[in-house]
Design a protein around this motif. Structure first.
Motif, PDB file in Angstrom:
ATOM      1  N   VAL A 183       0.906  -0.936   0.010  1.00 40.92           N
ATOM      2  CA  VAL A 183       0.300  -0.050   0.064  1.00 40.92           C
ATOM      3  C   VAL A 183       1.169   1.084  -0.035  1.00 40.92           C
ATOM      4  N   ASP A 243       0.739   4.566   1.087  1.00 39.54           N
ATOM      5  CA  ASP A 243      -0.300   5.502   0.941  1.00 39.54           C
ATOM      6  C   ASP A 243      -0.022   7.214   1.342  1.00 39.54           C
ATOM      7  N   ASP A 282      -0.837  10.970   1.759  1.00 40.61           N
ATOM      8  CA  ASP A 282      -2.130  11.486   2.871  1.00 40.61           C
ATOM      9  C   ASP A 282      -2.074  12.845   2.484  1.00 40.61           C
ATOM     10  N   THR A 299      -6.894   1.963  -5.842  1.00 40.63           N
ATOM     11  CA  THR A 299      -7.106   3.214  -5.467  1.00 40.63           C
ATOM     12  C   THR A 299      -8.132   3.210  -4.701  1.00 40.63           C
ATOM     13  N   THR A 330      -8.320   7.210   0.786  1.00 43.25           N
ATOM     14  CA  THR A 330      -8.595   7.643   2.463  1.00 43.25           C
ATOM     15  C   THR A 330      -9.515   9.431   3.394  1.00 43.25           C
ATOM     16  N   GLU A 377      -5.596   9.164  -0.411  1.00 45.33           N
ATOM     17  CA  GLU A 377      -5.437   7.287  -1.493  1.00 45.33           C
ATOM     18  C   GLU A 377      -4.881   6.685  -1.208  1.00 45.33           C
ATOM     19  N   HIS A 378      -4.654   5.922  -0.420  1.00 40.73           N
ATOM     20  CA  HIS A 378      -3.981   3.925  -0.932  1.00 40.73           C
ATOM     21  C   HIS A 378      -3.761   3.618  -1.994  1.00 40.73           C
ATOM     22  N   TRP A 379      -2.811   3.933  -2.687  1.00 42.33           N
ATOM     23  CA  TRP A 379      -3.026   2.624  -3.794  1.00 42.33           C
ATOM     24  C   TRP A 379      -2.182   1.744  -3.862  1.00 42.33           C
ATOM     25  N   ILE A 380      -3.010   0.990  -4.223  1.00 41.15           N
ATOM     26  CA  ILE A 380      -2.228  -0.583  -3.765  1.00 41.15           C
ATOM     27  C   ILE A 380      -1.961  -1.809  -5.156  1.00 41.15           C
ATOM     28  N   SER A 390       8.306  -2.107   4.218  1.00 40.95           N
ATOM     29  CA  SER A 390       7.950  -0.852   5.289  1.00 40.95           C
ATOM     30  C   SER A 390       8.740   0.109   5.062  1.00 40.95           C
ATOM     31  N   LYS A 426       3.838   0.222   3.237  1.00 41.78           N
ATOM     32  CA  LYS A 426       2.750   0.130   3.940  1.00 41.78           C
ATOM     33  C   LYS A 426       2.282  -1.732   3.868  1.00 41.78           C
ATOM     34  N   ALA A 475      -2.227  -1.684   7.438  1.00 42.52           N
ATOM     35  CA  ALA A 475      -3.714  -0.442   6.362  1.00 42.52           C
ATOM     36  C   ALA A 475      -5.107  -0.329   6.920  1.00 42.52           C
TER      37      ALA A 475
END
Length: 292
Positions: free
Chosen positions: A99, A101, A103, A120, A123, A127-130, A137, A148, A154
């Motif tokens: 992830v 993250d 912010d 995506t 949050t 956003e969290h991009w996975i 980490s 992460k 997460a």
């Protein structure tokens, strides 16, 4: 699935899909260690960095407690945590994911301009991009960006949108951290033992010696040119590019010797040797993974 309405139900659904989960209390924090594990006197859980003998039945040790076992999730030692849980977290590395993250809005804008699109999740602030693929980490790899994966959790905020992409080299490169190259005479790095590529260590390479040496020298020139900053990142890129040229060779191609030459060049312009070795190793590994 709404993790706020019934965290345990959400956790069981995620666990059934192969995603290790754990409860989070208010404030997005994991539950503290039990008395037997206070101050890590138990030795911590076996899957942490400092592996120990702890086999605590309670959800101790943050991300390391994440599990896909429904019997553990619904066990009596976990019941008090679920009664107090505000939401659910998951262990990305345990699911083979990373992830990124983001912010804030600036971090999101950077990702959209720099990283390949992927799944995506929105949050509170960004956003969290996975991505598919796990890695180490690290926090604050750049302003507003955390990674992460293997040793973090997460927060579960829903499935998100978009097709999940393979973890790109650009994300792995974010972990190649370095300060501005020290001025001449202030380099703390110890010069590694010099090793040079030769046909003797590349008996299975399909390229001519001239081809390999020309490409290597051009790459080393790029690294040596970064006398102010960025030599570690440049070493990563050179290692990745050169290794990619040998993915079709029957092997061996002497990539270790090539890597040593790149490390030496980076150290000579002030990159601490541990950083240089990590950057080059990541570059070589990334090229192999991409080819596979």
């Amino acid at each position: 699935m709404n993790a706020a309405t019934n965290p345990l139900h959400v956790a069981l659904a995620l666990a059934a899909a192969g995603v290790p989960v754990l409860p989070l209390r208010a404030g997005k924090l994991p539950f503290g260690n039990c008395r037997s594990c206070k101050d890590s006197v138990c030795g911590d859980r076996p899957n942490m960095k400092a592996a120990g003998p702890c086999q605590c039945p309670a959800p101790c040790h943050g991300w390391a407690a994440a599990t896909t076992d429904p019997h553990v999730l619904t066990s009596p030692p976990w019941a008090p945590a679920w009664r107090e849980a505000a939401t659910v977290a998951y262990h990305p590395g345990g699911a083979g994911l990373t992830v990124v993250d983001l912010d804030n809005a600036a971090a999101v804008a950077w990702a959209r301009a720099t990283l390949p699109p992927t799944r995506t999740v929105r949050t509170t602030r960004g956003e969290h991009w996975i991505y598919r693929g796990a890695m180490r980490s690290s926090n604050a790899v750049r302003p507003g960006v955390d990674i992460k994966s293997l040793t973090q959790y997460a927060r579960w905020l829903g499935p998100g949108s978009g097709r999940m992409a393979v973890l790109p080299a650009a994300v792995r490169a974010l972990l190649v951290k370095e300060d501005t190259t020290p001025a001449p005479g202030e380099v703390d790095s110890s010069l590694p033992a010099r090793a040079t590529w030769s046909r003797e260590v590349a008996t299975g390479c399909r390229h001519t010696e001239r081809y390999v040496r020309t490409g290597l020298e051009r790459g080393l020139t790029l690294v040596r040119a970064r006398t102010e900053s960025g030599a570690g990142s440049q070493a990563f890129g050179v290692a990745r590019f050169l290794a990619a040229q040998h993915t079709a060779c029957p092997g061996p191609c002497g990539l270790a010797a090539i890597g040593e030459e790149i490390v030496t060049a980076a150290v000579l312009v002030g990159v601490p040797e541990p950083y240089a070795r990590r950057a080059v190793a990541n570059g070589l590994e990334t090229a192999v993974e991409r080819a596979a």
